[in-house]
Design a protein around this motif. Structure first.
Motif, PDB file in Angstrom:
ATOM      1  N   HIS A   1      48.971  39.893  37.048  1.00  0.00           N
ATOM      2  CA  HIS A   1      48.689  39.691  35.639  1.00  0.00           C
ATOM      3  C   HIS A   1      47.338  39.004  35.431  1.00  0.00           C
ATOM      4  O   HIS A   1      46.825  38.350  36.335  1.00  0.00           O
ATOM      5  CB  HIS A   1      49.791  38.851  34.985  1.00  0.00           C
ATOM      6  N   ILE A   2      46.808  39.186  34.215  1.00  0.00           N
ATOM      7  CA  ILE A   2      45.569  38.531  33.804  1.00  0.00           C
ATOM      8  C   ILE A   2      45.847  37.743  32.533  1.00  0.00           C
ATOM      9  O   ILE A   2      46.515  38.232  31.612  1.00  0.00           O
ATOM     10  CB  ILE A   2      44.439  39.558  33.536  1.00  0.00           C
TER      11      ILE A   2
ATOM     12  N   ALA B   1      44.153  36.279  29.318  1.00  0.00           N
ATOM     13  CA  ALA B   1      42.947  36.361  28.490  1.00  0.00           C
ATOM     14  C   ALA B   1      43.013  35.304  27.401  1.00  0.00           C
ATOM     15  O   ALA B   1      44.015  35.200  26.690  1.00  0.00           O
ATOM     16  CB  ALA B   1      42.811  37.748  27.869  1.00  0.00           C
TER      17      ALA B   1
ATOM     18  N   PHE C   1      48.105  40.239  30.144  1.00  0.00           N
ATOM     19  CA  PHE C   1      48.069  41.671  30.432  1.00  0.00           C
ATOM     20  C   PHE C   1      48.630  41.897  31.834  1.00  0.00           C
ATOM     21  O   PHE C   1      48.395  41.093  32.738  1.00  0.00           O
ATOM     22  CB  PHE C   1      46.628  42.208  30.370  1.00  0.00           C
TER      23      PHE C   1
ATOM     24  N   ALA D   1      39.893  40.463  29.552  1.00  0.00           N
ATOM     25  CA  ALA D   1      40.845  40.692  30.643  1.00  0.00           C
ATOM     26  C   ALA D   1      40.283  41.667  31.671  1.00  0.00           C
ATOM     27  O   ALA D   1      40.411  41.448  32.886  1.00  0.00           O
ATOM     28  CB  ALA D   1      42.164  41.216  30.087  1.00  0.00           C
ATOM     29  N   TRP D   2      39.635  42.740  31.185  1.00  0.00           N
ATOM     30  CA  TRP D   2      39.090  43.716  32.134  1.00  0.00           C
ATOM     31  C   TRP D   2      37.972  43.110  32.976  1.00  0.00           C
ATOM     32  O   TRP D   2      37.893  43.360  34.184  1.00  0.00           O
ATOM     33  CB  TRP D   2      38.580  44.963  31.422  1.00  0.00           C
TER      34      TRP D   2
ATOM     35  N   GLY E   1      39.807  40.997  35.446  1.00  0.00           N
ATOM     36  CA  GLY E   1      40.642  41.807  36.327  1.00  0.00           C
ATOM     37  C   GLY E   1      39.856  42.691  37.270  1.00  0.00           C
ATOM     38  O   GLY E   1      40.253  42.901  38.419  1.00  0.00           O
TER      39      GLY E   1
END
Length: 496
Positions: free
Chosen positions: A3-4, A6, A19, A443-444, A447
């Motif tokens: 998981h991330i 954010a 996320f 998040a991206w 991640g």
């Protein structure tokens, strides 16, 4: 670790979003905090409120997701930009409340610097216009007006940061004094052509270079959180200003692509690739994102008041209880009345950049009521967006601009507003399946750095539309309405 976390730290609230490994939103938490208005045109936040709401929402989101800190691969941060904080490196205590991006207290300073002929070289280096919107003059104001601040600054005791920097400082227990290129680019102290803090601008404003954080890529190692915050140390691997994070979350990676985010204000960014495009229409040249040491540039148009106009209907006029009521009200408005609301509560942003003008409503009749006010408020967002896009397309010149606008932010959920936006622009408006694009972008970034999420191309190919709003208004009606808006703005510009 699948998981991330954010962090989306905004102007009126802090949010935390979890996320999963497939970039799906699992859980979120949000908490509003107090806004301080010490005088007309002045806006402040208590740093303690920013920090406490971030810490609390992070813990709440983790609990709601039913995961543990051991499940979180990394943290990504998106934040309100330009808001300035200064704190004591030894004690960690801020020397003053955070001065918010909306604050206009340094308008006279900016006017003086402009009259002295400094704007051209500042714009050439930073891509920004000389305006109190940005952090630089806020920093100078705090150093000049807080007792003992300049003495401490010259001794290296003080640290400046935008909100991302302050949060990272608190998250890492003072071990990291860092920012990313997108936030640095919004301070009016960072040379975006050369990728470094500008010594000449700092000297002009008497801002010691020791005050400034280290600048990193958007996906980088920003430090580790204290282990007592969430149960273990978690790396911070992604940072971007909220509008740049939304640009990433909307996968606007190709030159010519454009997105517009509707929150408190409205911010449109046009990707210009590796080219710094000098605006001839008072748009901002800025950094969209920076990866592997290479900046991708953008043209940006900023509207100070978008969603905030709905808050004004709710909290100021008290004609609605909830923002969602505006959709039905706008639909019920008298079609024979044409009201124009110019929401210059704190001045007008791009392309006008008038800090002195104030809001106005034109076309009132005795039959004008809450429904007509609601419609005019929502329409003002569409008109202001058209102002931005026309200016940016002019700056972009012979290059092909995207003929579709990607939208996000809380106000993008209002179908009436999005349809009017498509109508007044004359182009389709795409609302994505994942409307939390700011958080998704942060998040991206984190991640992808952590190796959990795919690369840029794969991420872009996964972007999907939820609904497309197509223009349905006749061209003659569109142009007549927009001409009326331009007339209303011209009547509003300048001091009262």
């Amino acid at each position: 670790m699948s998981h991330i976390l954010a962090i989306d730290q905004g102007t009126t609230s802090s949010r935390a979003i979890i996320f999963d490994a497939n970039m799906k939103l699992v859980a979120s938490a949000q908490e509003e905090f107090r806004q301080y208005y010490p005088a007309s045109g002045l806006v402040e936040h208590a740093p303690a409120d920013i920090w406490s709401t971030v810490a609390a929402t992070c813990r709440e989101a983790i609990e709601r997701a039913d995961i543990h800190a051991a499940d979180i691969a990394a943290i990504g941060i998106a934040n309100q930009r330009e808001t300035a904080l200064i704190w004591d490196r030894k004690t960690g205590r801020p020397i003053h409340k955070a001065i918010v991006w909306q604050d206009r207290r340094t308008a006279d300073t900016c006017a003086r610097l402009r009259e002295e002929g400094h704007e051209a070289f500042i714009t050439s280096a930073t891509g920004l216009i000389l305006d109190p919107y940005f952090s630089a003059t806020k920093i100078a104001w705090m150093l000049d007006n807080v007792e003992g601040a300049r003495t401490l600054a010259k001794k290296g005791r003080l640290a400046f940061g935008t909100v991302d920097t302050y949060l990272i400082w608190r998250l890492t227990d003072g071990k990291s004094h860092v920012t990313d290129a997108t936030n640095a680019a919004r301070t009016m102290l960072y040379n975006i052509r050369e990728g470094k803090w500008d010594e000449d601008i700092c000297a002009l404003l008497d801002i010691p270079m020791s005050l400034l954080p280290e600048v990193k890529d958007c996906a980088a190692d920003f430090g580790m959180t204290r282990d007592d915050l969430f149960g273990r140390e978690i790396p911070i691997f992604g940072v971007a200003g909220d509008q740049q994070a939304a640009t990433v979350g909307q996968a606007c990676f190709e030159p010519g692509m454009i997105k517009s985010t509707y929150g408190t204000g409205c911010f449109a960014l046009l990707n210009t690739g590796d080219k710094f495009v000098k605006s001839e229409s008072r748009m901002l040249s800025t950094i969209a994102y920076q990866m592997d040491g290479k900046p991708t540039y953008a043209l940006e148009g900023s509207i100070f008041i978008a969603g905030a106009v709905v808050q004004w209907l709710r909290d100021g006029l008290k004609v609605i209880r909830h923002a969602r009521e505006t959709d039905a009200l706008a639909n019920s408005a008298d079609r024979e009345q044409t009201l124009y609301m110019v929401p210059a509560f704190t001045g007008l942003g791009a392309p006008y950049w008038d800090a002195e003008c104030r809001g106005a409503i034109y076309g009132l009749t005795r039959n004008s009521g809450p429904a007509e006010f609601a419609r005019a408020a929502l329409q003002s967002v569409g008109y202001q967006t058209r102002d931005l896009l026309e200016a940016m397309h002019g700056d972009w010149g012979s290059h092909d601009s995207a003929n579709i606008l990607r939208v996000d932010g809380g106000m993008s959920a209002n179908d009436w507003t999005m349809q009017f936006l498509a109508d007044i622009l004359g182009v389709p408006v795409d609302r994505p399946q994942v409307v939390e694009t700011t958080a998704l972008g942060a998040a991206w970034l984190a991640g992808s750095r952590a190796g959990l999420y795919p690369g840029l191309k794969e991420f872009a190919s996964a972007w999907a539309v939820d609904r497309q709003f197509k223009p349905a208004m006749e061209a003659a009606t569109r142009e007549k309405l927009y001409k009326g808006w331009k007339n209303a703005v011209q009547r509003t510009l300048g001091p009262i």
